[in-house]
Write a protein that holds these residues in place. Structure first.
Motif, PDB file in Angstrom:
ATOM      1  N   ILE A 190       0.958  -1.461  -0.414  1.00 58.33           N
ATOM      2  CA  ILE A 190      -0.371  -0.119   0.208  1.00 58.33           C
ATOM      3  C   ILE A 190       0.512   1.002  -0.111  1.00 58.33           C
ATOM      4  N   LEU A 191       2.084   0.843   1.116  1.00 59.82           N
ATOM      5  CA  LEU A 191       2.474   2.102   0.710  1.00 59.82           C
ATOM      6  C   LEU A 191       3.743   2.683  -0.734  1.00 59.82           C
ATOM      7  N   SER A 192       3.926   1.074  -0.980  1.00 61.35           N
ATOM      8  CA  SER A 192       4.213   1.638  -2.566  1.00 61.35           C
ATOM      9  C   SER A 192       3.733   2.169  -3.329  1.00 61.35           C
ATOM     10  N   VAL A 193       2.431   1.631  -3.429  1.00 62.48           N
ATOM     11  CA  VAL A 193       1.781   2.314  -4.200  1.00 62.48           C
ATOM     12  C   VAL A 193       1.466   3.616  -3.986  1.00 62.48           C
ATOM     13  N   THR A 198       2.624   9.847  -5.502  1.00 58.38           N
ATOM     14  CA  THR A 198       2.870  10.771  -5.361  1.00 58.38           C
ATOM     15  C   THR A 198       3.755  11.308  -6.389  1.00 58.38           C
ATOM     16  N   LEU A 199       4.649  10.177  -6.596  1.00 64.79           N
ATOM     17  CA  LEU A 199       5.794  10.735  -7.727  1.00 64.79           C
ATOM     18  C   LEU A 199       5.760  10.774  -9.404  1.00 64.79           C
ATOM     19  N   THR A 200       4.286   9.897  -9.201  1.00 63.05           N
ATOM     20  CA  THR A 200       3.303  10.922 -10.672  1.00 63.05           C
ATOM     21  C   THR A 200       2.606  11.741 -10.872  1.00 63.05           C
ATOM     22  N   ALA A 201       2.160  12.825  -9.149  1.00 60.47           N
ATOM     23  CA  ALA A 201       1.540  13.683  -9.843  1.00 60.47           C
ATOM     24  C   ALA A 201       2.485  14.465  -9.299  1.00 60.47           C
ATOM     25  N   VAL A 204       3.687  14.927 -13.038  1.00 65.46           N
ATOM     26  CA  VAL A 204       2.895  16.035 -13.722  1.00 65.46           C
ATOM     27  C   VAL A 204       3.103  16.893 -13.669  1.00 65.46           C
ATOM     28  N   TYR A 205       2.944  17.740 -12.359  1.00 65.66           N
ATOM     29  CA  TYR A 205       3.143  19.017 -12.143  1.00 65.66           C
ATOM     30  C   TYR A 205       4.442  19.720 -12.328  1.00 65.66           C
ATOM     31  N   VAL A 206       5.282  19.181 -13.034  1.00 66.30           N
ATOM     32  CA  VAL A 206       6.618  19.400 -13.195  1.00 66.30           C
ATOM     33  C   VAL A 206       6.308  20.190 -14.311  1.00 66.30           C
TER      34      VAL A 206
END
Length: 248
Positions: A190-193, A198-201, A204-206
């Protein structure tokens, strides 16, 4: 009345049995557990005996049943290739066979199948019987010891059960999956997902921010070019209308 014929035939039943934790063999009066998983304490059962004469006579008594809490680590699951409703009808005999072949006091904690709906109780040919065993000193026998003895007595148990069910019976010990997910593993997944999301978001923001800055920069350059093109030789800025007239 005389205790002969139907007058001497007694049938036993539980009166006001509002739970499914206990049942009784109507012919012998033996009380057995059906589903006491997670239950412990003292229970009082009203037992009735009735003859089958024309003028039926009945008698009732209260039976005190005490259930000791057992360790969940010492519960063993026996898998039978029989329909659950058939096993439930013969649960007292199943319990007797297990006690006879294991040479311990055996308590049946629960009888269940993979079917969720009551109407499907006769459609599944696999029934699970949860048991726990106690030795002569009334000490709980570990699950590993019970499993080992069940495997040793497997053929003898199946022979006796075939006499009860009048068909071929297999009695297996359910083993926990080797790769079963532990709570720690589930938490890690769950933490890995969540971390991946979070990294994907963040990426995308960058990318969105960089694209927006690039768009603003290009827009400024176009404005400068428009201003340069709209300036006459004397350095005065022409109106857009005059610029359009000149272009025509």
């Amino acid at each position: 009345d005389p205790d002969s014929g139907d007058n001497g035939l007694l049938l036993y039943s539980l009166v006001n049995n509002q739970t499914n934790a206990f049942d009784i063999n109507e012919n012998t009066g033996q009380i057995f557990t059906v589903s006491v998983a997670g239950k412990a304490g003292t229970f009082y059962l009203e037992v009735q005996a009735a003859d089958q004469g024309t003028r039926r006579c009945t008698a009732q008594t209260t039976v005190k049943v005490t259930i000791d809490s057992s360790s969940p680590n010492n519960i063993v699951v026996v898998v039978l290739n029989q329909k659950i409703n058939v096993v439930e009808r013969n649960i007292a005999e199943v319990n007797r066979v297990l006690e006879d072949k294991l040479a311990w006091k055996v308590y049946i904690i629960n009888v269940y199948s993979n079917e969720c709906k009551r109407k499907a109780r006769s459609s599944t040919d696999v029934t699970y019987v949860k048991i726990t065993a106690f030795d002569e000193a009334n000490q709980e026998v570990s699950a590993e010891v019970v499993k080992r003895k069940l495997r040793e007595q497997k053929s003898n148990i199946e022979i006796e059960l075939e006499k009860i069910f009048s068909t071929a019976v297999t009695a297996a010990v359910e083993e926990a999956p080797v790769d079963s997910a532990t709570p720690e593993l589930i938490a890690t997944i769950i933490l890995s997902v969540l971390l991946a999301c979070t990294l994907t978001a963040f990426l995308v923001y960058v990318l969105f921010t960089m694209k927006r800055k690039r768009y603003i920069h290009e827009l400024k350059l176009w404005r400068v070019l428009i201003i340069l093109c709209a300036t006459d030789k004397n350095g005065s800025l022409k109106s857009l209308e005059k610029l359009e007239h000149m272009n025509n």
